[in-house]
Design an enzyme around this catalytic site. Structure first.
Site, PDB file in Angstrom:
ATOM      1  N   ARG A 105      36.894  -5.549  60.707  1.00  0.00           N
ATOM      2  CA  ARG A 105      38.087  -4.972  61.310  1.00  0.00           C
ATOM      3  C   ARG A 105      37.692  -4.026  62.439  1.00  0.00           C
ATOM      4  O   ARG A 105      36.937  -3.076  62.220  1.00  0.00           O
ATOM      5  CB  ARG A 105      38.879  -4.220  60.239  1.00  0.00           C
ATOM      6  CG  ARG A 105      40.303  -3.930  60.683  1.00  0.00           C
ATOM      7  CD  ARG A 105      41.122  -3.566  59.495  1.00  0.00           C
ATOM      8  NE  ARG A 105      40.784  -2.225  59.064  1.00  0.00           N
ATOM      9  CZ  ARG A 105      41.671  -1.294  58.761  1.00  0.00           C
ATOM     10  NH1 ARG A 105      42.953  -1.576  58.820  1.00  0.00           N
ATOM     11  NH2 ARG A 105      41.311  -0.105  58.386  1.00  0.00           N
ATOM     12  N   THR A 109      41.488  -1.514  67.440  1.00  0.00           N
ATOM     13  CA  THR A 109      42.671  -2.394  67.479  1.00  0.00           C
ATOM     14  C   THR A 109      43.182  -2.690  66.062  1.00  0.00           C
ATOM     15  O   THR A 109      44.305  -3.171  65.899  1.00  0.00           O
ATOM     16  CB  THR A 109      42.334  -3.733  68.146  1.00  0.00           C
ATOM     17  OG1 THR A 109      41.373  -4.410  67.308  1.00  0.00           O
ATOM     18  CG2 THR A 109      41.764  -3.549  69.536  1.00  0.00           C
ATOM     19  N   ASP A 201      37.136  -2.386  44.479  1.00  0.00           N
ATOM     20  CA  ASP A 201      36.522  -3.177  45.546  1.00  0.00           C
ATOM     21  C   ASP A 201      35.762  -4.352  44.915  1.00  0.00           C
ATOM     22  O   ASP A 201      34.754  -4.161  44.238  1.00  0.00           O
ATOM     23  CB  ASP A 201      35.561  -2.297  46.360  1.00  0.00           C
ATOM     24  CG  ASP A 201      35.047  -3.043  47.584  1.00  0.00           C
ATOM     25  OD1 ASP A 201      35.314  -2.592  48.703  1.00  0.00           O
ATOM     26  OD2 ASP A 201      34.398  -4.103  47.417  1.00  0.00           O
ATOM     27  N   ASP A 204      32.000  -4.709  45.931  1.00  0.00           N
ATOM     28  CA  ASP A 204      31.152  -3.690  45.305  1.00  0.00           C
ATOM     29  C   ASP A 204      30.959  -3.988  43.822  1.00  0.00           C
ATOM     30  O   ASP A 204      29.866  -3.823  43.276  1.00  0.00           O
ATOM     31  CB  ASP A 204      31.762  -2.291  45.469  1.00  0.00           C
ATOM     32  CG  ASP A 204      31.539  -1.747  46.862  1.00  0.00           C
ATOM     33  OD1 ASP A 204      30.668  -2.278  47.581  1.00  0.00           O
ATOM     34  OD2 ASP A 204      32.249  -0.785  47.238  1.00  0.00           O
TER      35      ASP A 204
END
Ligand code: URA
Length: 210
Positions: A105, A109, A201, A204
């Site tokens: 990402r 933006t 996550d 993870d």
């Protein structure tokens, strides 16, 4: 497959998912459960694979027996957590070809940017199953599907473990032709983009990072 979203409510799937959500589950346990649950979800996502027949000889007599019609599969992992779902599908369909999509990402933006893309040949003739355990905002999933379509894929399904309503809506808007199969439609995303109640996550937890 026509419904846009299928939630697999099989008791084994739901039981394994509860174990995965539990924060006390070890990395090894989490990885093993993800492989097992993916296998069960893959059973659902391949339900409508076309069949033909082949003449075979049983020990008793000749028969016209059902066999997969030969539409080849491409399994595409959305890095990095998608890798934890590869083995479960490959155990069911060992001949599937495997591709990878890597997106990050852009902090300015906030749009997904591709850093890796490698797909098997002939995507247009394959059933393409994109895998990512967590359908959260849906932005990276929708971008990954864009890349697969640009590469020629026309028959795509999305396989995930947990989906947030926001991600499902984003995918429906961007790719209404891509059915989603998941083990759970969770409540919502939190302000950090994590699925609630979720499982934390996924990358993870499966790789033991963090
Ligand atoms: N990705 C994860 O690994 N977990 C979430 O809850 C959302 C996205």
């Amino acid at each position: 497959m026509s419904d846009h979203l299928t939630v697999v409510d099989h008791p084994l799937v739901q039981h394994k998912l509860t174990l995965m959500r539990d924060k006390g589950t070890s990395t090894a346990g989490f990885r093993q459960l993800l492989r097992e649950i993916t296998q069960l979800l893959a059973y659902e996502i391949t339900r409508e694979m076309p069949l033909t027949t082949r003449t075979i000889q049983t020990p008793m007599e000749e028969m016209e027996a059902p066999i997969l019609a030969g539409k080849k599969m491409a399994l595409v992992s959305i890095l990095r957590a998608g890798n934890g779902m590869l083995d479960g599908v490959l155990e069911l369909v060992p001949s599937a070809r495997v591709g990878f999509v890597g997106l990050y990402r852009d902090e300015e933006t906030l749009k997904p940017v591709q850093y890796y893309f490698k797909a098997p040949e002939g995507l247009k003739d394959r059933l393409v199953i994109a895998v990512d355990p967590m359908l959260a905002t849906g932005n990276s999933s929708a971008a990954a599907i864009d890349l697969l379509k640009d590469a020629g894929a026309t028959d795509i399904r999305f396989l995930c473990l947990l989906a947030a309503p926001e991600g499902v809506a984003r995918m429906k808007e961007a790719h209404p032709d891509v059915p989603i199969v998941t083990a759970s439609l969770d409540r919502e995303l939190n302000e950090k983009g994590y699925i609630m109640p979720g499982l934390g996550d996924a990358g993870d937890r499966m790789f033991g990072t963090k």
